[in-house]
Design a protein around this motif. Structure first.
Motif, mmCIF file in Angstrom:
data_model
loop_
_atom_site.group_PDB
_atom_site.id
_atom_site.type_symbol
_atom_site.label_atom_id
_atom_site.label_comp_id
_atom_site.label_asym_id
_atom_site.label_seq_id
_atom_site.Cartn_x
_atom_site.Cartn_y
_atom_site.Cartn_z
ATOM 1 N N PHE A 65 0.816 -1.214 0.000
ATOM 2 C CA PHE A 65 0.000 0.000 0.000
ATOM 3 C C PHE A 65 0.850 1.264 0.000
ATOM 4 O O PHE A 65 0.586 2.193 -0.753
ATOM 5 C CB PHE A 65 -0.968 -0.003 1.186
ATOM 6 C CG PHE A 65 -1.932 1.137 1.141
ATOM 7 C CD1 PHE A 65 -3.024 1.098 0.277
ATOM 8 C CD2 PHE A 65 -1.749 2.262 1.920
ATOM 9 C CE1 PHE A 65 -3.910 2.162 0.202
ATOM 10 C CE2 PHE A 65 -2.631 3.338 1.853
ATOM 11 C CZ PHE A 65 -3.713 3.275 0.991
ATOM 12 N N ASP A 66 1.867 1.303 0.823
ATOM 13 C CA ASP A 66 2.693 2.517 0.890
ATOM 14 C C ASP A 66 3.423 2.765 -0.429
ATOM 15 O O ASP A 66 3.513 3.906 -0.891
ATOM 16 C CB ASP A 66 3.705 2.413 2.041
ATOM 17 C CG ASP A 66 3.011 2.486 3.392
ATOM 18 O OD1 ASP A 66 1.908 3.078 3.450
ATOM 19 O OD2 ASP A 66 3.545 1.948 4.380
ATOM 20 N N GLY A 67 3.910 1.688 -1.038
ATOM 21 C CA GLY A 67 4.573 1.806 -2.333
ATOM 22 C C GLY A 67 3.610 2.362 -3.375
ATOM 23 O O GLY A 67 3.977 3.206 -4.201
ATOM 24 N N ALA A 68 2.351 1.913 -3.331
ATOM 25 C CA ALA A 68 1.350 2.380 -4.282
ATOM 26 C C ALA A 68 1.059 3.858 -4.071
ATOM 27 O O ALA A 68 0.916 4.622 -5.032
ATOM 28 C CB ALA A 68 0.071 1.557 -4.126
ATOM 29 N N GLU A 69 1.010 4.274 -2.801
ATOM 30 C CA GLU A 69 0.742 5.684 -2.496
ATOM 31 C C GLU A 69 1.846 6.580 -3.049
ATOM 32 O O GLU A 69 1.588 7.704 -3.475
ATOM 33 C CB GLU A 69 0.639 5.869 -0.975
ATOM 34 C CG GLU A 69 -0.640 5.352 -0.376
ATOM 35 C CD GLU A 69 -1.824 6.276 -0.643
ATOM 36 O OE1 GLU A 69 -1.984 7.256 0.082
ATOM 37 O OE2 GLU A 69 -2.570 5.999 -1.605
ATOM 38 N N GLN A 70 3.086 6.070 -3.019
ATOM 39 C CA GLN A 70 4.199 6.852 -3.560
ATOM 40 C C GLN A 70 4.181 6.869 -5.086
ATOM 41 O O GLN A 70 4.482 7.882 -5.717
ATOM 42 C CB GLN A 70 5.534 6.271 -3.074
ATOM 43 C CG GLN A 70 5.869 6.685 -1.653
ATOM 44 C CD GLN A 70 6.943 5.805 -1.045
ATOM 45 O OE1 GLN A 70 7.651 5.097 -1.754
ATOM 46 N NE2 GLN A 70 7.056 5.838 0.275
ATOM 47 N N ALA A 71 3.816 5.723 -5.687
ATOM 48 C CA ALA A 71 3.851 5.613 -7.149
ATOM 49 C C ALA A 71 2.720 6.398 -7.807
ATOM 50 O O ALA A 71 2.880 6.926 -8.908
ATOM 51 C CB ALA A 71 3.772 4.146 -7.551
#
Lengths: 354, 317
Positions: free
Chosen positions: A157-163
């Motif tokens: 989830f955090d990676g998606a928020e950054q991407a």
């Protein structure tokens, strides 16, 4: 001409490019917010559906920013949505808002290309065709973006928020067909999915405005992603335009698959909702989430058909209706319980087999 | 020393807590009124539970559930915070593995859970209306001047069950008054009220669900034998009220805490949380037109939890 139109999720920018290609200057309505809904609801009939209230709010906020020409989709073939532009126009007039109001009929592509758009913008039909081709390409790009985003959120989830903001700015910047093509690869690189599968996959079905504009459903894809569930969907602006051009194979398939549970169309997109749910069941997805506006008649009928599907196949189905009063706490409790239930069911089935 | 788990279920009306051993036998259980102040009721609950087990139990895991589950979870530093659907289902299938339907009616909400092979497969909760839940029964008992504990038994003495409009509590109440003015007996009217509650439940919450035995009836309203009887008449099956019907959610929370910790060690803050000062406050964020209501919990003046914002700028501490 300072043109504006209601927001349509990630596809807002695809529509903006379309109008700009035809020579219009675009003033986007501010992103949907609580103020948008409150403003819209204040000047709406109490029991009208949420798509009406939000789109009216968008128009009022766009006028505040200086828009003088408003576009609204029309075409009464599906449901009362087709008549909303009459009401919008009346409501704006009653409020003393001076602006040009253009209702765009969806169901006659020929007129759209050869009469309506050339008439409004003073351009050749050839230019309209080119703009439509680009709209198709760009909305396909946002569809792919959403598919990858949903999977990424479920996995990391955090990676998606950054991407997400990175990918969105790539999409926003892509103007020519060539740039759009390049952006597809760029978006894939940003999300960097490595083929791993999330714990559970849920199919999202429902009313089309809700399927595209995530604000109405309180960002249900994001909330489910946060809980580790990938949301799979069929309906998008891209598919809708393909359907209007009579070139969407998924539309035909939905009609065929829905027949077991719903023979006649009760209006709206109920047939597609049911057909897509059956398709997702056949694809082995773990559950169905069904979203629609409170007081939506066609989707309420689809709900009954989906319950039948659930009874026959054992597939978990969660139907949720929304209006501006929908409690966020109540929604999150239901989503969390549903995700838990689907996970336990999947786990239990595995235990049974071993 | 015995090893076990603690589960806490904080609802709108009542706060429930249990301590169970490793086989989930209930060692201690408490049921308190929330009285609109969950922080206080959670504190009292911990003090009383701690007193009951008298430091003779080593806690291996803690779980919370109910509408104040998040607050309770932060306060006791629970290992898992779980929604009430799953905890009720888990507890039901633990005590009665053959259960296929759980009817749960609490203070302000009601739900149905469908299980197959001890796994929850479907559920529904009441949405916009609280008609037919515990609060309404409470209110009617007070109005008729009867203690809520005897209300159900009253219904069992009915000779002619009166028809009461059950769609809405306001109309149900005026209908009850109307029937009383016609001279009908309180017993008959209360029985009619029980029927109306069950009818309302069946037409809203349980609509479209296939109800098969074994049927368990849990939650505060399960104490009402009149409603239980009305369910049996309506469904044509026996309805079983499990031994720990009042605290099933809390037991479920303890069970999921055991699944979650699974020998990993617990974060549980201990029973002496009862002496710590907690505070909850809310403010409206003015960062964008969404104006989210952000809720924060403080322990000894320190912010330990924040939520309610859509964008996540406050909830990341």
């Amino acid at each position: 001409m300072k043109a504006s139109f209601p927001n349509l999720g990630y596809d807002t920018y695809a529509l903006k490019t379309f109008v700009e290609d035809l020579g219009g200057e675009v003033i986007l309505a501010p992103p949907n917010s609580r103020r948008t809904v409150e403003l819209g609801a204040l000047h709406s009939p109490e029991l009208i559906c949420m798509p009406y209230k939000i789109t009216l709010g968008n128009m009022l906020e766009a006028i505040e920013l200086g828009a003088d020409t408003l576009f609204m989709a029309a075409g009464a073939r599906k449901c009362r949505f087709g008549y909303y532009h009459y009401l919008h126009e009346r409501a704006l007039k009653d409020l003393g808002k001076e602006c040009r109001f253009i209702a765009v009929t969806q169901y006659s592509p020929f007129d759209f290309v050869f009469k309506v758009m050339p008439g409004i913008f003073g351009v050749s039909p050839f230019r309209v065709i080119r703009a439509v081709a680009k709209l198709l390409a760009k909305s396909r790009l946002t569809q792919e973006f959403r598919q990858q985003l949903n999977r990424k959120m479920a996995l990391d989830f955090d990676g998606a928020e950054q991407a997400k903001p990175k990918a969105l700015s790539v999409i926003e910047r892509a103007h020519t067909l060539k740039e759009i093509q390049a952006a597809r690869g760029e978006v894939r690189r940003i999300f960097a999915l490595n083929g791993s599968e999330p714990a559970i996959r849920l199919g999202l079905v429902g009313e089309i405005y809700f399927m595209i504009e995530q604000f109405a459903s309180q960002e249900i894809e994001k909330e489910l992603g946060k809980m580790g569930a990938e949301v799979v969907f069929e309906r998008s602006l891209y598919r809708h335009i393909r359907h209007l051009l009579s070139s969407d194979p998924a539309f035909v398939r939905s009609g065929r698959l829905a027949r077991r549970y719903l023979q006649e169309s009760p209006g709206g997109e109920a047939i597609r909702t049911v057909g897509e749910a059956v398709y997702f069941q056949q694809q082995g997805l773990d559950g169905i989430v069904h979203i629609f506006p409170f007081t939506c008649m066609p989707e309420n009928i689809a709900l009954e058909a989906l319950q039948k599907l659930s009874e026959e196949t054992g597939l978990p189905v969660l139907s949720l209706s929304f209006d501006e009063h929908t409690s966020r706490t109540g929604l999150l409790t239901r989503l969390e319980a549903f995700v838990d239930l689907v996970k336990r069911r999947k786990l239990g089935r595995r235990l049974h087999r071993n | 020393m015995v090893e076990g788990y603690i589960g806490i279920d904080v609802g709108s009306i009542s706060t429930k807590g249990v301590v169970v051993d490793r086989e989930f036998n209930v060692l201690a259980s408490r049921y308190l009124r929330t009285q609109g102040n969950p922080i206080d009721s959670i504190r009292r609950l911990l003090a009383e539970l701690g007193g009951q087990v008298d430091s003779g139990v080593r806690i291996l895991g803690a779980g919370t559930t109910g509408s104040a589950r998040r607050l309770a979870g932060v306060m006791i530093q629970a290992d898992i915070v779980k929604n009430e659907i799953i905890t009720h289902a888990v507890a039901a299938s633990h005590f009665h593995p053959e259960v296929r339907t759980v009817i749960e009616i609490g203070g302000q909400d009601s739900k149905i859970i469908i299980l197959r092979d001890a796994i929850p497969v479907d559920f529904a909760m009441n949405t916009v209306c609280a008609a037919g839940t515990g609060s309404f029964l409470d209110h009617q008992a007070t109005r008729l001047g009867r203690p809520i504990e005897e209300f159900g038994a009253l219904a069992l003495k009915a000779k002619n069950r009166v028809n009461i409009a059950g769609r809405c509590t306001v109309f149900a109440e005026s209908d009850m008054i109307h029937k009383a003015q016609l001279g009908m007996s309180t017993e008959d009217i209360v029985a009619g009220l029980c029927d109306a509650i069950v009818r309302n439940y069946m037409n809203t919450v349980a609509k479209g669900k296939e109800i098969h035995p074994l049927i368990l009836f849990q939650g505060g309203v399960a104490a009402n034998v009149g409603v239980k009887k009305a369910f049996e008449l309506m469904l044509g099956h026996e309805v079983l009220v499990p031994e720990h019907f009042l605290v099933m959610g809390a037991v479920g929370a303890a069970i999921v805490a055991s699944e979650e910790t699974d020998g990993k060690g617990t974060k549980f803050a201990g029973f002496d949380v009862a002496d710590t000062a907690f505070e909850t406050r809310a403010f409206e964020c003015d960062g964008c037109p969404n104006r989210c209501e952000v809720i924060e919990t403080l322990r000894e003046q320190q912010v330990i939890d924040r939520y309610g914002d859509r964008c996540g700028k406050w909830s990341k501490l």
